[in-house]
Design an enzyme around this catalytic site. Structure first.
Site, PDB file in Angstrom:
ATOM      1  N   TYR A  20       0.939  -1.268   0.045  1.00  0.00           N
ATOM      2  CA  TYR A  20      -0.014   0.108   0.026  1.00  0.00           C
ATOM      3  C   TYR A  20       0.850   1.206   0.015  1.00  0.00           C
ATOM      4  O   TYR A  20       1.545   1.710   0.855  1.00  0.00           O
ATOM      5  CB  TYR A  20      -0.929   0.074   1.108  1.00  0.00           C
ATOM      6  CG  TYR A  20      -1.993  -1.049   1.182  1.00  0.00           C
ATOM      7  CD1 TYR A  20      -2.357  -1.827   0.033  1.00  0.00           C
ATOM      8  CD2 TYR A  20      -2.153  -1.558   2.530  1.00  0.00           C
ATOM      9  CE1 TYR A  20      -3.357  -2.960   0.360  1.00  0.00           C
ATOM     10  CE2 TYR A  20      -3.226  -2.671   2.600  1.00  0.00           C
ATOM     11  CZ  TYR A  20      -3.803  -3.167   1.278  1.00  0.00           C
ATOM     12  OH  TYR A  20      -4.607  -4.458   1.681  1.00  0.00           O
TER      13      TYR A  20
ATOM     14  N   HIS B  69      -0.187 -12.175   0.518  1.00  0.00           N
ATOM     15  CA  HIS B  69      -0.867 -11.163  -0.216  1.00  0.00           C
ATOM     16  C   HIS B  69      -1.483 -11.583  -1.524  1.00  0.00           C
ATOM     17  O   HIS B  69      -0.729 -11.746  -2.354  1.00  0.00           O
ATOM     18  CB  HIS B  69      -0.224  -9.716  -0.112  1.00  0.00           C
ATOM     19  CG  HIS B  69      -1.065  -8.552  -0.206  1.00  0.00           C
ATOM     20  ND1 HIS B  69      -0.721  -7.315  -0.536  1.00  0.00           N
ATOM     21  CD2 HIS B  69      -2.422  -8.278  -0.638  1.00  0.00           C
ATOM     22  CE1 HIS B  69      -1.415  -6.364  -0.776  1.00  0.00           C
ATOM     23  NE2 HIS B  69      -2.584  -7.004  -0.835  1.00  0.00           N
TER      24      HIS B  69
END
Length: 315
Positions: free
Chosen positions: A56, A123
């Protein structure tokens, strides 16, 4: 604040979780100090689950979050971060190798100013599905590397995240029982897509805790509207705009309805949403504590019509 045990982890997590993706500037520019204040506001309001990733903002979210966490007692929060997906200068990179994910955990702890991670997630495993070794590499190399860190006490629990629910089911089925302790899925338990309900019994049977992220469907279910990069098909974007307009017309903000709906299922331990504004966080907590109008839900889902459960490819 309501708290629910996450699978068999023993962790009791808040009904609302703080998603730190916004601290990486994923959706729009923000004031870093206000973002840090939003983390403090979340903790003060009883939110005890925080989710982030090195991906992110290309490490920015972890860095900004770490500035807040260093001033918060460690027993006040459960922290989730991720391995496998990275990037720099607008370019995505993926590396699910044992060496990379092991180093990634220690690097994340340094950025986050913590000495252990509560949940470490692989992820977006669908990207490894397209790389040499496929999902089997996650089962044979990535997850065992994380389990090894669990044995050392560096991480407490191990999980996986993905948009594709079928991939999460596959990885649970193809690893020893108890390897995957939690799954984090996004955009599949919201007003326009409730596909996650089809998988809840499976996860419960395997004692896998379930986390639901993005109640606003990555911006579709907001008055601001979806960001330009949103990968949803145009028909779904148009239906979302119509749903927003309807909710506006009856004085029931789409954000309120979306938040209430996504936090309404007792089989989902926590509903994670992201914001950099303290007042927005508190408003959404208030929404969840008010009764939901299921007739409005029914009408809004009728607006989506054949766009219900329409998804997109992760990017």
């Amino acid at each position: 604040m309501k708290y629910t045990e996450l699978g068999a982890t023993g962790m009791k997590v808040s009904q609302i979780g703080f998603g730190a993706s916004s601290l990486g500037g994923v959706f729009h520019d923000f004031d870093e100090n206000r973002g840090i204040d939003a983390v403090f506001a979340a903790i003060d309001a009883g939110v005890n689950f925080i989710d982030v990733s090195p991906y992110y903002g290309y490490y920015k979210a972890e860095t900004v979050l770490g500035k807040a966490l260093k001033d918060i007692p460690r027993d006040k929060f459960h922290l989730s971060t991720k391995v496998g997906r990275y990037g720099e200068n607008g370019h995505n990179t993926w590396d699910y190798s044992k060496k990379c994910v092991t180093e990634s955990v220690y690097e994340s702890m340094e950025r986050l100013h913590v000495d252990y991670i509560d949940i470490i997630n692989v992820h977006d495993i669908e990207f490894q599905a397209a790389l040499p070794g496929g999902l089997q590499k996650v089962a044979d190399e990535t997850l065992p590397a994380l389990v090894d860190l669990k044995r050392k006490g560096v991480v407490k629990h191990v999980g996986c995240t993905d948009l594709q629910l079928e991939n999460l089911k596959w990885i649970v089925e193809h690893t020893p029982e108890g390897t995957v302790e939690s799954v984090l899925n996004f955009c599949h338990y919201c007003l326009n897509d409730d596909k996650l309900v089809d998988f809840l019994d499976f996860f419960e049977e395997h004692k896998v805790g379930v986390l639901n992220a993005s109640p606003f469907s990555m911006g579709l279910l907001t008055q601001r509207g979806a960001p330009a990069w949103h990968p949803a098909p145009e028909e779904l974007k148009q239906a979302s705009r119509e749903a927003v307009e309807y909710c506006d017309s009856i004085g029931y903000p789409i954000e309120k309805l979306a938040m209430q709906f996504s936090a309404s299922n007792d089989s989902i331990a926590s509903c994670i949403f992201s914001t950099t504004r303290p007042e927005n966080l508190l408003k959404n907590i208030e929404y969840v504590n008010e009764p939901i109008d299921w007739e409005v839900v029914k009408h809004v889902q009728g607006i989506f019509g054949d766009q219900l459960r329409v998804s997109w490819k992760n990017t």
